[in-house]
Design an enzyme around this catalytic site. Structure first.
Site, PDB file in Angstrom:
ATOM      1  N   CYS A 225       9.924   6.341  29.120  1.00  8.26           N
ATOM      2  CA  CYS A 225      10.995   7.038  29.820  1.00  8.26           C
ATOM      3  C   CYS A 225      10.449   8.139  30.694  1.00  8.26           C
ATOM      4  CB  CYS A 225      12.003   7.583  28.829  1.00  8.26           C
ATOM      5  SG  CYS A 225      11.357   7.796  27.206  1.00  8.26           S
TER       6      CYS A 225
ATOM      7  N   GLY B  73      22.505   6.458  22.754  1.00  6.30           N
ATOM      8  CA  GLY B  73      22.944   5.192  22.170  1.00  6.30           C
ATOM      9  C   GLY B  73      21.878   4.116  22.135  1.00  6.30           C
ATOM     10  N   HIS B  74      21.075   4.011  23.204  1.00  8.44           N
ATOM     11  CA  HIS B  74      20.232   2.824  23.328  1.00  8.44           C
ATOM     12  C   HIS B  74      18.994   2.819  22.454  1.00  8.44           C
ATOM     13  CE1 HIS B  74      16.909   4.178  26.165  1.00  8.44           C
ATOM     14  NE2 HIS B  74      17.748   5.176  26.314  1.00  8.44           N
TER      15      HIS B  74
ATOM     16  N   THR C 269      19.538  12.033  28.134  1.00  6.69           N
ATOM     17  CA  THR C 269      19.104  13.000  29.153  1.00  6.69           C
ATOM     18  C   THR C 269      20.253  13.929  29.518  1.00  6.69           C
ATOM     19  OG1 THR C 269      17.479  11.455  30.035  1.00  6.69           O
ATOM     20  CG2 THR C 269      18.220  13.209  31.521  1.00  6.69           C
TER      21      THR C 269
ATOM     22  N   ASN D 178       8.929  11.563  20.766  1.00  7.57           N
ATOM     23  CA  ASN D 178       8.935  10.170  21.209  1.00  7.57           C
ATOM     24  C   ASN D 178       7.532   9.601  21.381  1.00  7.57           C
ATOM     25  OD1 ASN D 178       9.410  12.281  23.218  1.00  7.57           O
ATOM     26  ND2 ASN D 178       9.097  10.682  24.746  1.00  7.57           N
TER      27      ASN D 178
HETATM   28  N1  PLP Z   1      14.867  12.719  24.424  1.00  9.97           N
HETATM   29  C1  PLP Z   1      13.939  11.949  23.849  1.00  9.97           C
HETATM   30  C2  PLP Z   1      13.118  12.497  22.733  1.00  9.97           C
HETATM   31  C3  PLP Z   1      13.734  10.641  24.308  1.00  9.97           C
HETATM   32  O1  PLP Z   1      12.793   9.881  23.740  1.00  9.97           O
HETATM   33  C4  PLP Z   1      14.528  10.164  25.378  1.00  9.97           C
HETATM   34  C5  PLP Z   1      14.313   8.808  25.939  1.00  9.97           C
HETATM   35  O2  PLP Z   1      13.332   8.189  25.744  1.00  9.97           O
HETATM   36  C6  PLP Z   1      15.502  11.004  25.920  1.00  9.97           C
HETATM   37  C7  PLP Z   1      15.637  12.274  25.423  1.00  9.97           C
HETATM   38  C8  PLP Z   1      16.383  10.547  27.033  1.00  9.97           C
HETATM   39  O3  PLP Z   1      17.403   9.696  26.561  1.00  9.97           O
HETATM   40  P1  PLP Z   1      18.112   8.666  27.561  1.00  9.97           P
HETATM   41  O4  PLP Z   1      17.140   7.559  27.789  1.00  9.97           O
HETATM   42  O5  PLP Z   1      19.330   8.201  26.788  1.00  9.97           O
HETATM   43  O6  PLP Z   1      18.486   9.405  28.789  1.00  9.97           O
END
Ligand code: PLP
Length: 385
Positions: A330, A205-206, A71, A153
């Site tokens: 998310c 990373g996760h 993010t 996603n």
């Molecule tokens: N972008 C995409 C396409 C995602 O799927 C996600 C999280 O699911 C993010 C950004 C955000 O990443 P983070 O969870 O490391 O903040």
């Protein structure tokens, strides 16, 4: 033992990753900006991690900015590049695809509130961006930044980045690519054929077996970037704040391992995905796959069910020991229809029947078999709720 099929939400941290990070939480705990030996040890680990990540992404080490997650990487790219380009060129146009993650969409909304002209790029029924629409948006000549994610996603669709990049390059617009879902599964970065016109790439990373709250933005040296955090000037002034060395090492290790294993994992996950999807479609009459049928993430199955709320099925599956998602974990706990499915032309009611099963490194054939065994029952039980 439950079956975990929600790797697009997060993937378990890998042992090798934790082992690589451990020294920076213990002996080499120093602040990488300190000049004493503890600081120098941390700095050495940080720079090695940067080099490791840069090598996978075809970037120079100095082009990698370590962030607190995907993010933050998306926010830094969208806000930082648009503001810097506007300051130097006067361009205030921003184009974002309709299916971007909220990390991009909400950052673009913040730019709109600052007076930027933000327009939404259409997608077709498979969730693929409309290149003719992009060409017409870029033809106005005012675009500072365009954001098109590599893989979605929610529905797994992989975008035609080379074609998007070529259009952006010709129009003098910087292209930001959110590669949070694709990194480790597909080739990503400045070294990929057709990605010459890509200005920045976000990785988290996760999703790769690293740690949550850690990620990076690869941003080409020639692309202007205004910082979004202000302070001690770490990360060459692009991201102030003491870098979490252990998490950075975790991200780089996870990215590098996933990339090395890609030639084996991608065909394996693709075969499991196809087996799972075919089995689900056969077992649940009226179910329909969403997203692009072939240009999609290897381990990603997304579908809409015949008239049953996805979150109810998901609860039933959880009770039966299978963990998956009714869309994007998310994007919050709300039961609102997904903006991605709506942009693809689904109605609100159908969009609320979405289910996502995402596979990862630890997924076995037995896991797929278990999901196939319990899903029809979970759908049947959810009918009428
Ligand atoms: N972008 C995409 C396409 C995602 O799927 C996600 C999280 O699911 C993010 C950004 C955000 O990443 P983070 O969870 O490391 O903040």
């Amino acid at each position: 033992m439950s079956v975990y099929l929600d790797h697009a939400a997060t993937s378990p941290p890998r042992r090798e990753v934790l082992e690589a990070a451990w020294p920076y939480l213990t002996g080499a705990f120093g602040n990488p900006s300190s000049v004493h030996s503890a600081g120098r040890a941390a700095r050495a680990g940080l720079e090695a991690a940067r080099e490791q990540a840069a090598a996978v992404l075809g970037a120079r080490p100095g082009e990698v900015v370590l962030t607190g997650g995907g993010t933050e990487a998306d926010n830094l790219a969208v806000l930082g590049i648009a503001r810097a380009v506007a300051a130097t060129t006067g361009r205030r146009g921003v184009v974002v695809s309709a299916v971007e993650h909220s990390a991009v969409l909400e950052a673009a909304a913040a730019l709109a509130a600052e007076g930027f002209d933000v327009t939404t790029l259409r997608v077709d029924a498979a969730g693929t961006v409309d290149l003719d629409h992009l060409a017409s948006l870029l033809a106005r000549g005012e675009t500072a930044l365009c954001a098109v994610m590599h893989a979605n996603n929610e529905v797994g669709t992989v975008q035609p980045i080379p074609e998007v990049a070529a259009l952006c390059r010709a129009a003098g617009a910087v292209l930001h690519v959110d590669a949070v879902q694709s990194a480790g599964h597909l080739r990503v970065g400045f070294g990929v054929d057709g990605w010459e016109g890509v200005g920045s790439v976000a990785v988290s990373g996760h999703k790769l077996g690293g740690l949550r709250g850690a990620g990076l933005l690869a941003v080409r040296g020639a692309v202007p970037l205004a910082p979004t955090t202000h302070g001690g000037g770490q990360e060459r002034g692009r991201r102030s704040g003491t870098v979490d060395v252990a998490s950075a090492v975790a991200t780089a290790t996870a990215l590098s391992l996933a990339d090395a294993e890609r030639p084996v994992q991608t065909p394996r996950l693709t075969a499991l995905r196809d087996q799972l999807l075919a089995g689900l479609l056969a077992a649940v009459p009226g179910a329909r796959a969403t997203g692009h049928p072939s240009s999609r993430l290897p381990g990603h199955v997304s579908l809409v069910l015949p008239g049953v709320a996805g979150h109810v099925v998901l609860e039933g599956l959880d009770d039966a020991g299978v963990q998956c998602s009714s869309g994007s974990a998310c994007s919050a706990e709300s039961e609102d229809a997904s903006h991605v499915l709506l942009a693809m032309g689904l109605g609100h009611d159908e969009a609320r029947t979405a289910l996502r099963l995402s596979l990862g490194r630890s997924t076995s054939e037995a896991d797929v078999g278990r999901a196939l065994a319990v899903l029809p029952g979970a759908v049947a039980a959810a009918v009428g709720h």
